[in-house]
Design a protein around this motif. Sequence first.
Motif, mmCIF file in Angstrom:
data_model
loop_
_atom_site.group_PDB
_atom_site.id
_atom_site.type_symbol
_atom_site.label_atom_id
_atom_site.label_comp_id
_atom_site.label_asym_id
_atom_site.label_seq_id
_atom_site.Cartn_x
_atom_site.Cartn_y
_atom_site.Cartn_z
ATOM 1 N N SER A 49 0.832 -1.214 0.000
ATOM 2 C CA SER A 49 0.000 0.000 0.000
ATOM 3 C C SER A 49 0.862 1.257 0.000
ATOM 4 C CB SER A 49 -0.936 0.003 1.212
ATOM 5 O OG SER A 49 -1.847 -1.071 1.148
ATOM 6 N N LEU A 50 1.943 1.250 0.786
ATOM 7 C CA LEU A 50 2.864 2.395 0.807
ATOM 8 C C LEU A 50 3.557 2.566 -0.545
ATOM 9 C CD1 LEU A 50 4.449 1.939 4.350
ATOM 10 C CD2 LEU A 50 2.796 3.685 3.629
ATOM 11 N N VAL A 53 1.097 4.312 -2.627
ATOM 12 C CA VAL A 53 1.039 5.733 -2.251
ATOM 13 C C VAL A 53 2.127 6.508 -2.974
ATOM 14 C CG1 VAL A 53 1.365 7.371 -0.353
ATOM 15 C CG2 VAL A 53 -0.017 5.310 0.008
ATOM 16 N N THR A 57 -1.283 8.800 -7.995
ATOM 17 C CA THR A 57 -1.571 10.227 -7.826
ATOM 18 C C THR A 57 -3.064 10.434 -7.618
ATOM 19 O OG1 THR A 57 -1.802 10.520 -10.230
ATOM 20 C CG2 THR A 57 0.387 10.930 -9.276
ATOM 21 N N ARG A 61 -3.994 7.862 -4.872
ATOM 22 C CA ARG A 61 -3.023 8.012 -3.771
ATOM 23 C C ARG A 61 -3.756 8.179 -2.445
ATOM 24 N NH1 ARG A 61 1.705 12.324 -4.342
ATOM 25 N NH2 ARG A 61 2.631 10.564 -5.473
ATOM 26 N N LEU A 62 -4.841 8.943 -2.460
ATOM 27 C CA LEU A 62 -5.636 9.140 -1.243
ATOM 28 C C LEU A 62 -6.206 7.806 -0.775
ATOM 29 C CD1 LEU A 62 -6.642 11.468 0.595
ATOM 30 C CD2 LEU A 62 -8.723 11.511 -0.787
ATOM 31 N N ALA A 64 -5.024 4.752 -1.411
ATOM 32 C CA ALA A 64 -3.930 3.918 -0.914
ATOM 33 C C ALA A 64 -3.444 4.394 0.452
ATOM 34 C CB ALA A 64 -2.777 3.919 -1.922
ATOM 35 N N SER A 65 -3.453 5.714 0.673
ATOM 36 C CA SER A 65 -3.010 6.273 1.957
ATOM 37 C C SER A 65 -3.937 5.846 3.088
ATOM 38 C CB SER A 65 -2.939 7.797 1.871
ATOM 39 O OG SER A 65 -2.023 8.221 0.891
ATOM 40 N N PHE A 66 -5.236 5.967 2.877
ATOM 41 C CA PHE A 66 -6.207 5.578 3.906
ATOM 42 C C PHE A 66 -6.160 4.070 4.142
ATOM 43 C CE2 PHE A 66 -8.247 9.727 3.034
ATOM 44 C CZ PHE A 66 -8.392 10.159 4.338
ATOM 45 N N THR A 67 -5.935 3.299 3.080
ATOM 46 C CA THR A 67 -5.824 1.844 3.232
ATOM 47 C C THR A 67 -4.579 1.484 4.043
ATOM 48 O OG1 THR A 67 -6.922 1.525 1.086
ATOM 49 C CG2 THR A 67 -5.708 -0.344 1.988
ATOM 50 N N ALA A 68 -3.466 2.138 3.735
ATOM 51 C CA ALA A 68 -2.224 1.885 4.467
ATOM 52 C C ALA A 68 -2.385 2.239 5.947
ATOM 53 C CB ALA A 68 -1.073 2.689 3.852
ATOM 54 N N LEU A 69 -3.068 3.351 6.232
ATOM 55 C CA LEU A 69 -3.299 3.762 7.620
ATOM 56 C C LEU A 69 -4.161 2.734 8.353
ATOM 57 C CD1 LEU A 69 -2.920 5.859 9.825
ATOM 58 C CD2 LEU A 69 -4.902 7.109 8.911
#
Length: 480
Positions: A49-50, A53, A57, A61-62, A64-69
């Motif tokens: 996921s990172l 990110v 784009t 990217r948003l 993937a960011s929320f998924t990674a978190l």
Amino acid sequence: MLGKFIIIMIVLGLPIALLYLVDGMLPINVPLYVSFYILVISSLSLIFSLFLVAIWTGERRLFASFTALTIFIGIVGICTAFSEGFNISGYEEMVLDFVRKISGSELAFLSFLSLHFPLLSFGIWKAGREIVFLRFRDLIVSVAVLIFSGIAIVVANLYSTTEPQIKELFNVMSFADILLIFLYTLLVQIYRETEARAYYLVILGFFSLKFLCDIAIVGSVTTAGIPVVFYALSHVNLFAGMVYLYTRDVRILTYQEIVEEKERVMELYKRVNELQEALSIINRMLRHDVKNKLQIILGYIEIYLAEKDEHYLEKAIQAVEETNQYLNKIRDLERAISTEKSILKPTNIREVVEKVLNFYQIPSNVQGNCYALADEAIYSVIDNIVNNAIKHGKTDRIDVKLSELDGECEIRIIDYGVGIPSEIKRKIFEEKFTLDPKSGSGLGLYVVRKVVERYGGRVWVEDTKPRGATFVLRLKARLQ
């Protein structure tokens, strides 16, 4: 591409299945094995996921960011729960010990509860942007899933023998799961006709499997470690889904973008049809109009041969030159419609009418003037009406009245011939309709209608008093 998702699910899920197949055959510490397995799968999901990110784009990217978190918070919860180790070896004892550790650790419980919020925030934000495009049937399906999930929780609580504190905590997590399932079912429904639905299906699968884990704990279904299996598979689903999204390279579109793209395609389709129609008109102009002009030239030559009058030879030569000019106009029209958009420009209609009438040896009178948005095909429009009046209407005179009314250029072409019966006035503009199959092709007035329609105008026919026909054209006047 979907095959890759299935293959990854099978390969990564195989270690859990093998654990049951070799149960008792190998000296494996089940809790240690399962905790290590879940941490490895979760870590793989986080790393991938990172990676997304970093390379994606915009909204991807948003996402993937929320998924990674979400994955990171889940790993914190797992590490907190596993930090004290296990003193048991059975499946069921492992699950019970695991959930007691979660309920007994405030940090572990808050971690497992708060992992819902990143993707919940993304889902609410995304659904809020598309709320105006929400269809009733989309809402019905999502509400049905919500109700079914709620019933599952009620049934799980009815047959539960789980400790009250544990049941209460996992009921809270189950309700959080349901909220996310409802939200992402809604997004899947909204985007069901697009590839973008794959993003929401991945998250829907993750929280659906996690929901099964939570209600299994609430309902005391801990046999063979079923809740842990569901939780492990939720992370396998998430990792396989992210790999699938990466390999497919699917864009996340807003519904507004989808609507705009659909409108663009429809406009392009309409434009192609317009071009086909325009090219068809050019073809008819070449085969019909030029044929009429050649007949006129032939007539002049026949009279010259019979009477040896140089005047008719000059007329024939003049007609040849005008026919050549007419062909040049068709060429200009072809160039105009071959561009992205047909070029309509303010045109002096009086000049067009006078040039056309000069071709015919018949008394005529032109009154008034107006400017209309047109192209070179306007010559064919006027010529076809005039030719029809002379050839089929048998008129001996033509009058043309031009005026501007209500932002439109009105052209009234008046003949005093045999007229047109009322019952066929609407038919005369149809393709291949003619009263005289021997001398008429039925294309002239059809071309008139199609060109006028392409201009966004109207054409109809009225009676001339006491006899004859009046063709009325209304075209858009020049821009002010």
